[in-house]
Design an enzyme around this catalytic site. Structure first.
Site, PDB file in Angstrom:
ATOM      1  CG  HIS A 188      65.754 -43.819 -31.060  1.00 33.61           C
ATOM      2  ND1 HIS A 188      64.704 -43.742 -31.948  1.00 33.61           N
ATOM      3  CD2 HIS A 188      66.232 -42.573 -30.923  1.00 33.61           C
ATOM      4  CE1 HIS A 188      64.574 -42.486 -32.348  1.00 33.61           C
ATOM      5  NE2 HIS A 188      65.487 -41.750 -31.733  1.00 33.61           N
ATOM      6  NE  ARG A 231      72.191 -53.754 -39.002  1.00 30.96           N
ATOM      7  CZ  ARG A 231      73.172 -52.878 -38.841  1.00 30.96           C
ATOM      8  NH1 ARG A 231      73.078 -51.680 -39.382  1.00 30.96           N
ATOM      9  NH2 ARG A 231      74.264 -53.188 -38.164  1.00 30.96           N
TER      10      ARG A 231
HETATM   11  C1  26V Z   1      72.648 -50.061 -30.770  1.00 32.82           C
HETATM   12  C2  26V Z   1      73.368 -51.026 -30.122  1.00 32.82           C
HETATM   13  C3  26V Z   1      74.752 -50.730 -29.743  1.00 32.82           C
HETATM   14  C4  26V Z   1      75.367 -51.720 -28.783  1.00 32.82           C
HETATM   15  C5  26V Z   1      74.954 -53.144 -29.027  1.00 32.82           C
HETATM   16  C6  26V Z   1      73.482 -53.359 -29.171  1.00 32.82           C
HETATM   17  C7  26V Z   1      72.778 -52.278 -29.883  1.00 32.82           C
HETATM   18  C8  26V Z   1      71.480 -52.491 -30.322  1.00 32.82           C
HETATM   19  C9  26V Z   1      70.785 -51.520 -30.971  1.00 32.82           C
HETATM   20  C10 26V Z   1      71.361 -50.301 -31.179  1.00 32.82           C
HETATM   21  C11 26V Z   1      70.597 -49.271 -31.925  1.00 32.82           C
HETATM   22  C12 26V Z   1      69.916 -48.337 -31.027  1.00 32.82           C
HETATM   23  C13 26V Z   1      69.212 -47.225 -31.729  1.00 32.82           C
HETATM   24  C14 26V Z   1      68.181 -47.668 -32.726  1.00 32.82           C
HETATM   25  O1  26V Z   1      68.444 -47.752 -33.897  1.00 32.82           O
HETATM   26  N1  26V Z   1      66.970 -47.924 -32.270  1.00 32.82           N
HETATM   27  C15 26V Z   1      65.834 -48.217 -33.143  1.00 32.82           C
HETATM   28  O2  26V Z   1      65.137 -46.993 -33.338  1.00 32.82           O
HETATM   29  C16 26V Z   1      63.989 -47.146 -34.156  1.00 32.82           C
HETATM   30  C17 26V Z   1      63.416 -45.762 -34.378  1.00 32.82           C
HETATM   31  O3  26V Z   1      62.934 -45.254 -33.179  1.00 32.82           O
HETATM   32  C18 26V Z   1      63.003 -48.085 -33.504  1.00 32.82           C
HETATM   33  O4  26V Z   1      61.904 -48.254 -34.348  1.00 32.82           O
HETATM   34  C19 26V Z   1      63.662 -49.433 -33.233  1.00 32.82           C
HETATM   35  O5  26V Z   1      62.786 -50.274 -32.505  1.00 32.82           O
HETATM   36  C20 26V Z   1      64.958 -49.235 -32.451  1.00 32.82           C
HETATM   37  O6  26V Z   1      65.671 -50.451 -32.327  1.00 32.82           O
END
Ligand code: 26V
Length: 820
Positions: free
Chosen positions: A367, A559
Site C-alpha cells: 500500500h 491524513r
Molecule cells: C505509513 C508510514 C509509516 C512511516 C512513515 C511514513 C508512512 C506513510 C504512510 C504509511 C501508511 C502506509 C499504508 C497506507 O495506509 N497506505 C494507503 O493505502 C490506501 C489503500 O490502499 C491507499 O489508497 C493510499 O494511497 C495509501 O497511502
C-alpha cells in the site's frame, strides 16, 4: 410462537417499534421517559442486531454443511486495521429496513437520524488502508464470498482530534465506553500465543529432528465477532477481532535487554498488547509492542483457521484448499513464518509440503512506496520476541538465496538486495521481502502504483518472480459512500435508472443521457445545494465559521502528510487572498476551502501544516476586504462519520499529491462518485479516474512521474522557482513575515525553510501549474450548466471504482475463488 418471531425478526414499522420498546425495557432496563439518548440508541441497535442474527447463524450453518465440504475456499482478510464506520445506519440499509425503521421511530416520537448519530465509530485504523479493508468486507458479503476479517480489537483506536488555538490536540479514543452492541465475545474460542524464551532442537521417536519453542510467557487471545451483512442480506460474514488477556503473570523483563527498549516501560502487562492502535506515518523501528501486536493477531487467526478446519474434519495438510489469506500490507506478514511453524513444529508437516501450503495460502498487498514506511525489525528484537520465527526466517532465506544464486550466478549484490535480512548496517528482518517470498501473489493498489512497485521498490523480486505480480485497483463500497451517505443523490439517480447501480455500479452509465437534460441538471444542482447546506451547518457548529453554500466547496480531507501537499492548497488560498488584497474590486468566484485530517502525533511538520491552515483561516475569514469571497475551515476529527457528511457536499476534490507518492487514494473515488470534480495530479488512482470520466471532465495539473524523476536527477532547486515567480514569492513571504501568525516570524520558519532548501515533494515546481489549473476551475464553475454536466458525467462513469469490482478481481486473479 408467531408473536415471538416477529419481535426478533419482523420488519414492519409496527414490529420494529414493538421490538424497540422490548429491547429498551429488557436489554437496557429503561422505559421511554427515563431513557437517555444512548439508551434509545442501544435499544435500536439490539433491535437491528436481532434481525442480523438469523442470517449470521445461517452463515455459520452453511460453513458447516455446504461450503467446506464442497471444498469451497474461505477468504481470510488479515489486517491490523479496520475502519468500519458506524454500523447502525449501514445495517439498516443492507437489511432493507431503513424506511420502516424511520417510521417506527417516528411513531414513538424519536428521530432516527439523531439515534444513528449517537453511535461512536470503531476507529480501529489510521486511514485508507483500514477503510479499504472494511469496504472489502462489505463487498465480500454483498457479492457472496464466504470470508473472515481478522484483526485486532484495540481498546483505544485512532485518537480523537481537537483543535486548540489552531493546533492539533490528541484525545484518547474511548470508543467502548458506552458499550458496543455490535460485537459478540467468544471466550470459549480463545487461543494461546507464546512469546519470548528460546528453542530446543531434539530428535523425535522416529529419529527426525524437531524443534520445541519454550516461551518466556503466554498470552490469551479472545475473539470478538461483529457481523458484516451484505447488501440485500445475501450473506453475513464475520469480522473477528482479537483482544489480549493474561493467562498467568507474565514477566516481560526477559525482553528488556539491549538498546531497543528504552522507550518501552519495564513491565508490560499482557493486556497492553491490544490497548492501543499505533498511529501510522511514524517510523516503527524498535517498537517492540507493535511487533508483538502483529504477531499476536496473526497467531490467533491462523490457529483459529486450523481449529475451524479441524472441527470440520480437515487435516492441516488441506489448509490451502480450504483457505486463502490476504496480507493487508506487511503488518501481518509474520504469518508466513507462523504458518510454517504451526505446520512443521505443531502439526508435523514436512518443510517442503508446509512451504507449498504457505505459498498457496498467502497473497500480499502493498500500500505504499514510501521507503520510510517499509517495515523492518532489528534482528535482535525479532529474536527476543520470536526466537523460533527467526530460525524459520533464516531457513526460508537460506533456501531462497540458493534459488537466487541459481538464477543469478555470481551476482552476490543481487542476493544481498533480495535477502530477507538487511545486512548493510545494523541487521534487520525485511518484512516486505518475507511477504514476497512467502506469497503466491503480490499486488499494488492502482495501475501506476503496481508499475512503480515492479520498476522500483520490488524491482529485484519482479525480476525473480515476474508471474507473482498483479494490479488490483482499489475501490470503495457504493452502499456506505453513496446510498447511505448521500440519500438525496441516491434517490434522484434511482428515480431515473432504478436502483440496480447499488450492486452493479456500472449501471450508473445509464445516467449519461441525462447529463444534458436541463430539468435533470436542475434537480442534480438542488441535491448538491442541499448537501452543501447540511455541511455548512456542520462547519458552523464544529468550527464557528459561517460559510456560504453558494460558494464553490473546495475540499481536501485525508491524513496530513507532506507528500499529500495540503500546504500546496494553502499556497493557492494565500495567492487568491493576495490578489483580492491588491485588487479588492476584482471579480472572483467565491470559494469555501474545507480541510480535514489527522496528523500522526509525532509528525511535527504535519502538525505545523494544520496550524498553518488554521492561521490562514483566522486571517482570511475575518478580513473585511475578503468577506463573503473566501472562507477557510478546518473540520476537526475527520473520520468515517464526518466523511459521510463531507463527500456529498463537495464541488471540488483536491487530489494533489506529488506524482508517484500516493499509492491509490480512495477519497478521490468517494468524492467523484458523489458528483465532485477533481483537481489532481497523475498519481495513484487519479490516473484511472481521469481515464474513466474523460480528460475533459477532470482538472489535471503537475509533473508526471518521469518528469519528477528527471527533475530530481537534474538537481531540483526550489529557490529558482521562488526567485522567478512573484506570486509564489509573495505567498511564501507572507507566511514568513508572520502575516498569518500575529507577527510571529518564527512560527512557520521550519516549514518555509524546508520548502526553500529541499522541498522534497516539489510544491514549488507544481505551484504555477496548480494555480493556473485552479483558475480554470473557477472559470468552469461560472458556467453552472456545464459544471453540472461534468458532475453528472463523473458519477455516471465511476462504476469501475466499486469495491465489488476490486474484490471480484482478487477472487479471479489471486484467491481463485468463485462467488457463491
Ligand atoms: C505509513 C508510514 C509509516 C512511516 C512513515 C511514513 C508512512 C506513510 C504512510 C504509511 C501508511 C502506509 C499504508 C497506507 O495506509 N497506505 C494507503 O493505502 C490506501 C489503500 O490502499 C491507499 O489508497 C493510499 O494511497 C495509501 O497511502
Amino acid at each position: 410462537g408467531e408473536k415471538c418471531r416477529n419481535i426478533r425478526t419482523g420488519s414492519s414499522p409496527d414490529d420494529i417499534a414493538q421490538a424497540f420498546l422490548d429491547n429498551l425495557y429488557y436489554a437496557q432496563g429503561r422505559i421511554p421517559v427515563l431513557a437517555t439518548r444512548n439508551d434509545l440508541y442501544m435499544a435500536l441497535a439490539y433491535t437491528v442486531r436481532d434481525r442480523l442474527a438469523a442470517r449470521w447463524v445461517a452463515q455459520m450453518q452453511q460453513f458447516r454443511r455446504a461450503e467446506l465440504k464442497k471444498s469451497i475456499k474461505v477468504v481470510c482478510y488479515l489486517s491490523a486495521e479496520f475502519l468500519p464506520g458506524p454500523h447502525l445506519g449501514n445495517n439498516l440499509l443492507n437489511l432493507g429496513i431503513y424506511d420502516e425503521t424511520r417510521q417506527a421511530m417516528e411513531q414513538l416520537g424519536y428521530n432516527l437520524e439523531e439515534l444513528i448519530d449517537q453511535e461512536t465509530e470503531p476507529g480501529l485504523g489510521n486511514g485508507g488502508l483500514g477503510r479499504l479493508a472494511s469496504c472489502f468486507m462489505d463487498s465480500l458479503s454483498t457479492i457472496v464470498v464466504p470470508a473472515f476479517g481478522y484483526g485486532i480489537r484495540y481498546e483505544f483506536g485512532i485518537f480523537d482530534q481537537e483543535i486548540r488555538d489552531g493546533w492539533q490536540v490528541e484525545i484518547t479514543d474511548k470508543w467502548l465506553k458506552l458499550g458496543n452492541p455490535w460485537e459478540m465475545p467468544l471466550p470459549e474460542l480463545c487461543q494461546e500465543v507464546k512469546l519470548g524464551g528460546h528453542t530446543e532442537h531434539y530428535q523425535d521417536g522416529q529419529g527426525r529432528s524437531r524443534v520445541r519453542w519454550i516461551p518466556a510467557g503466554v498470552v490469551e487471545g479472545i475473539p470478538y465477532d461483529t457481523p458484516i451483512l451484505g447488501y440485500g442480506g445475501n450473506i453475513c460474514n464475520t469480522l473477528r477481532l482479537w483482544k489480549a488477556e493474561a493467562v498467568e503473570s507474565f514477566d516481560f523483563q526477559d525482553f528488556n535487554v539491549g538498546n531497543y527498549y528504552a522507550a518501552v516501560e519495564e513491565k508490560v502487562k499482557s493486556e497492553t498488547i491490544t490497548k492501543v492502535l499505533y498511529p501510522n506515518d511514524e517510523p516503527e523501528i524498535g517498537k517492540m509492542l507493535r511487533l508483538i501486536q502483529e504477531y499476536f493477531f496473526v497467531s490467533c487467526s491462523l490457529q483459529d483457521m486450523i481449529r475451524i478446519g479441524k472441527m470440520l474434519g480437515n487435516s492441516p495438510e488441506c489448509f490451502d484448499q480450504r483457505y486463502v489469506a490476504q496480507l493487508n500490507d506487511t503488518h501481518p506478514s509474520i504469518a508466513v513464518a507462523e504458518l510454517m511453524r504451526l505446520l512443521v513444529d505443531e502439526h508435523d508437516v514436512a518443510w517442503e509440503k508446509a512451504w507449498e501450503i504457505t505459498q498457496n495460502t498467502f497473497g500480499y498487498t502493498n500500500h505504499t512506496l514510501l521507503p520510510e514506511a517499509l517495515e523492518k525489525w532489528p534482528v535482535e528484537l525479532f529474536g527476543q520476541i520470536l526466537p523460533r520465527h527467526l530460525e524459520i526466517v533464516y531457513e526460508i532465506n537460506r533456501r531462497f538465496l540458493d534459488q537466487v544464486r541459481l538464477a543469478f550466478p555470481g551476482d552476490e549484490e543481487q542476493a544481498a538486495r533480495l535477502s530477507l535480512i538487511d545486512e548493510s548496517g545494523c541487521r534487520y528482518v525485511r518484512m516486505a521481502h518475507l511477504a514476497c517470498v512467502g506469497c503466491h501473489a503480490v499486488n499494488g493498489v492502482a495501475k501506476l502504483h503496481s508499475e512503480l512497485l515492479k520498476s522500483e521498490v520490488l524491482r529485484d523480486f519482479h525480476e525473480m518472480f515476474p508471474e507473482k505480480f498483479h494490479n488490483v485497483t482499489n475501490g470503495v463500497t457504493p452502499r456506505r459512500w453513496m446510498a447511505l451517505s448521500n440519500p438525496r443523490l441516491a434517490a434522484l439517480i434511482s428515480g431515473v435508472i432504478g436502483d440496480g447501480w447499488i450492486t452493479q455500479l456500472d449501471e450508473l452509465r445509464k445516467l449519461e443521457p441525462f447529463a444534458d437534460d436541463p430539468a435533470f441538471q436542475e434537480k442534480w444542482r438542488r441535491v448538491k445545494r442541499e448537501n452543501k447546506n447540511d455541511l455548512a451547518t456542520l462547519i458552523l457548529n464544529r468550527t464557528g465559521v459561517a460559510v456560504d453554500p453558494d460558494s464553490l466547496f473546495d475540499i481536501q480531507v485525508k491524513r496530513l502528510h507532506e507528500y499529500k501537499r495540503q500546504h500546496l492548497n494553502v499556497l493557492h488560498i494565500i495567492t487568491l487572498y493576495a490578489r483580492l488584497k491588491r485588487y479588492p474590486a476584482s471579480d472572483c468566484v467565491p470559494r469555501t476551502f474545507v480541510f480535514g485530517g489527522k496528523a500522526a502525533p509525532g509528525y511535527a511538520m504535519a502538525k505545523l501544516i494544520i496550524k498553518l491552515i488554521n492561521s490562514v483561516a483566522g486571517v482570511v475569514n475575518t478580513d473585511p476586504d475578503i468577506r463573503g469571497r473566501l472562507n477557510v475551515a478546518f473540520l476537526p476529527d475527520f473520520n468515517v462519520k464526518t466523511g459521510q457528511q463531507v463527500y456529498p457536499a463537495a464541488d471540488l476534490s483536491e487530489q494533489i499529491s506529488l506524482a508517484g507518492e500516493e499509492a491509490s487514494g480512495t477519497g478521490n473515488m468517494k468524492f467523484s462518485m458523489n458528483g465532485a470534480l477533481t483537481i489532481g495530479t497523475l498519481d495513484g488512482a487519479n490516473v484511472e479516474i481521469r481515464e474513466e470520466v474523460g480528460a475533459e471532465n477532470f482538472f489535471l495539473f503537475g509533473l508526471k512521474v518521469d518528469e519528477v524523476e528527471e527533475l530530481k536527477a537534474r538537481g531540483y532547486d526550489p529557490r529558482k522557482y521562488y526567485d522567478s515567480n512573484p506570486a509564489l514569492r509573495e505567498a511564501i513571504d507572507l507566511i514568513r513575515s508572520g502575516h498569518f501568525s500575529g507577527g510571529n516570524a518564527q512560527l512557520f520558519a521550519p516549514l518555509v525553510d524546508l520548502l526553500m532548501q529541499r522541498d522534497n515533494y516539489m510544491l514549488f515546481a507544481d505551484y504555477q501549474p496548480y494555480i493556473d489549473c485552479q483558475d480554470r476551475v473557477s472559470a468552469a464553475f461560472r458556467d453552472q450548466q456545464n459544471w453540472t454536466r461534468m458532475s453528472i458525467l463523473n458519477v455516471a462513469r465511476m462504476g469501475k471504482f466499486s469495491s465489488d469490482r476490486a474484490v471480484r478481481e482478487y477472487c479471479d486473479m489471486i484467491w481463485k475463488v468463485q462467488p457463491v
